[in-house]
Every structure is written in C-alpha cells, then in structure tokens.
Design a protein around this motif. Sequence first.
Motif: not given
Length: 56
Positions: A11-17, A34-40, A19-25, A31-32
């Motif tokens: 889930a963390a990898v999917a959300v992280n991937a 946060g989800t990267g820390i969770i994934a690691l 976020t670049s399409f859904a959000f800016d700035g 979000i990236s």
Amino acid sequence: MKALLWVLLVAAVAVNASTSFAFDGGKQIAISVGTGIIALASAATLFLLRPKRAKA
C-alpha cells in the motif's frame, strides 16, 4: 504480523507511486516522504523477521 507488513509495504509503495499524479508541491512531498518511511520501515522489519537458513 508478516501479512500486515506485506499489505502495509504494498500500500505504501502504491500510494507513493501515485502521489506524483494526484498532488503537486508541498503536499506531494509530504505524502511521498511519509509513505517512503513506512515502506522502508516495513521492508526492514520483514527482512529482520525472515527465517534464518542453516549453512550447509
């Protein structure tokens, strides 16, 4: 516990991937990170919980 960690990792990898399409700035960065820390963290925990193999 391992099943929960796998679900969390995927889930963390999917959300992280996505976020670049859904959000800016700043929101995308936050979000990236946060989800990267969770994934690691979940990947590291799964690595530490793996069964030990006996050397032959």
